[in-house]
Design an enzyme around this catalytic site. Structure first.
Site, short mmCIF file in Angstrom:
data_model
loop_
_atom_site.label_atom_id
_atom_site.label_comp_id
_atom_site.label_asym_id
_atom_site.label_seq_id
_atom_site.Cartn_x
_atom_site.Cartn_y
_atom_site.Cartn_z
N ARG A 73 5.70 6.23 -1.70
CA ARG A 73 5.17 4.96 -1.18
C ARG A 73 6.13 3.82 -1.50
O ARG A 73 6.30 2.90 -0.70
CB ARG A 73 3.79 4.71 -1.80
CG ARG A 73 3.07 3.52 -1.22
CD ARG A 73 1.59 3.55 -1.58
NE ARG A 73 0.92 2.34 -1.16
CZ ARG A 73 0.39 1.45 -1.99
NH1 ARG A 73 0.44 1.65 -3.30
NH2 ARG A 73 -0.21 0.38 -1.53
N HIS A 77 7.61 1.09 1.20
CA HIS A 77 7.40 -0.35 1.04
C HIS A 77 8.71 -1.09 0.80
O HIS A 77 8.80 -2.28 1.12
CB HIS A 77 6.42 -0.60 -0.12
CG HIS A 77 5.00 -0.33 0.25
ND1 HIS A 77 3.98 -1.22 -0.02
CD2 HIS A 77 4.41 0.71 0.88
CE1 HIS A 77 2.83 -0.71 0.42
NE2 HIS A 77 3.07 0.47 0.96
N ASN A 105 1.29 -4.67 -2.61
CA ASN A 105 2.15 -3.87 -3.48
C ASN A 105 1.66 -3.75 -4.92
O ASN A 105 2.30 -3.08 -5.74
CB ASN A 105 3.57 -4.47 -3.49
CG ASN A 105 4.31 -4.22 -2.20
OD1 ASN A 105 4.07 -3.23 -1.52
ND2 ASN A 105 5.21 -5.14 -1.85
N HIS A 202 0.58 11.02 3.23
CA HIS A 202 -0.75 10.84 2.65
C HIS A 202 -1.38 12.15 2.22
O HIS A 202 -2.52 12.17 1.76
CB HIS A 202 -1.67 10.12 3.64
CG HIS A 202 -1.42 8.64 3.72
ND1 HIS A 202 -2.04 7.82 4.63
CD2 HIS A 202 -0.60 7.84 3.00
CE1 HIS A 202 -1.61 6.58 4.47
NE2 HIS A 202 -0.74 6.58 3.49
#
Length: 325
Positions: A73, A77, A105, A202
């Protein structure tokens, strides 16, 4: 005549060998140069960099397997904002609120793994390996550690000098539908297939209630009723309560896509991939064939890892990943 047959057979054998080699290169990573990056970038000046990163990742994940999702992740990001330049690692200052302090975040994890790898690398070859490369390598190693595909990536990214909270508005929301996801990712060069493959990340980790509770306020025919009750039970513990994306939260597999087929996607942006005809067949393909998912995922991750990288004078090699030099 026999001599000619032997020659033709030799040609066929050589052709088959070349085909196998090309296939293997496609699977494990062809030694290409991508926009100034190179697979062998650190071979001469810091040959142990990749092994150091791998050791830091493996040691951390043995202690806490849930951090694998955090590292993947983190790459997403980072790369979606100003490209893959480690802007996500910079701390806020009195004059600037950085990306990592954005509400989007605050749940990111794994910073200490990057710090550990950077510290050990600096001891061996100071001023050579960028924090941006460490993030990309750490995400790759986390995927493999959790049981996913191994893929090689070119190195040579430089670290950015900008990190502003307002830039995080460009991060994809968990409330986007498939068309919006395709448009958002498409602006960065990703195909609908890439969108579905990357969403397969995911298969690791959890979502917080705050990101899916809106789905529970009205009847939703795209959600299994038993699963809806399970989500409601999770949210009874508050907005920060966590729900695994699938039944194997620490294993990188295709269970996420099986869940979408059962109308058990946690986020709206997950389930929309199965509900939308344009992406449903891709979901079904990955649910049926894990190897296909793995192959497409590694291709999409290479593309993600190369997104808008900075080179040379466009950036720097930070001494500390949390602050500019």
């Amino acid at each position: 005549m026999l001599t000619r047959l032997k020659i033709d057979n030799n040609k066929m054998i050589k052709a088959n060998i070349v085909s196998v080699i090309l296939l293997m290169h496609a699977i494990v990573g062809f030694p290409f140069h991508a926009r100034g990056l190179s697979m062998t970038y650190y071979m001469m000046n810091c040959p142990f960099a990749e092994q150091i990163v791998k050791n830091s990742v493996n040691n951390a994940l043995r202690a806490d397997p849930t951090l694998a999702a955090g590292l993947i992740r983190m790459l997403f990001h980072d790369c979606f904002i100003e490209g893959c330049d480690a802007s996500i690692l910079l701390d806020s200052t009195k004059d600037n609120t950085a990306e990592k302090d954005s509400p989007a975040n605050l749940s990111l994890r794994g910073y200490e793994i990057i710090d550990d790898a950077k510290e050990k690398i600096e001891d061996r070859c100071p001023g050579v390996v960028s924090c941006a490369d460490i993030i990309a390598m750490a995400a790759r190693d986390a995927v493999f550690w959790a049981g996913g595909p191994y893929y090689d990536i070119p190195k040579g990214r430089f670290d950015g000098k900008r990190s502003k909270i307002e830039d995080t508005r460009n991060l994809p929301s968990p409330f986007l539908n498939a068309s919006e996801l395709i448009q958002t990712f498409g602006q960065r060069g990703f195909t609908p297939q890439d969108v579905v493959a990357l969403s397969g990340a995911h298969t690791l980790g959890v979502a917080r209630c705050s990101s899916f509770k809106a789905r529970l306020t009205v009847p939703d025919s795209s959600m299994d009723s038993t699963f809806a009750n399970s989500l409601s039970k999770t949210c009874s513990a508050g907005d920060n309560a966590e729900q695994p994306f699938d039944a194997t939260r620490n294993d990188f597999d295709n269970a996420y896509f099986n869940a979408l087929q059962r109308k058990s996607g946690v986020l709206f942006s997950d389930q929309t991939l199965f509900n939308t005809p344009r992406t449903r067949n891709i979901v079904n393909g990955y649910a049926f064939n894990q190897a296909r998912f793995f192959f497409d995922f590694q291709q999409a991750m290479r593309k993600m890892s190369n997104l808008d990288v900075k080179l040379g004078s466009q950036g720097e090699i930070r001494q500390n990943c949390r602050s500019i030099n």
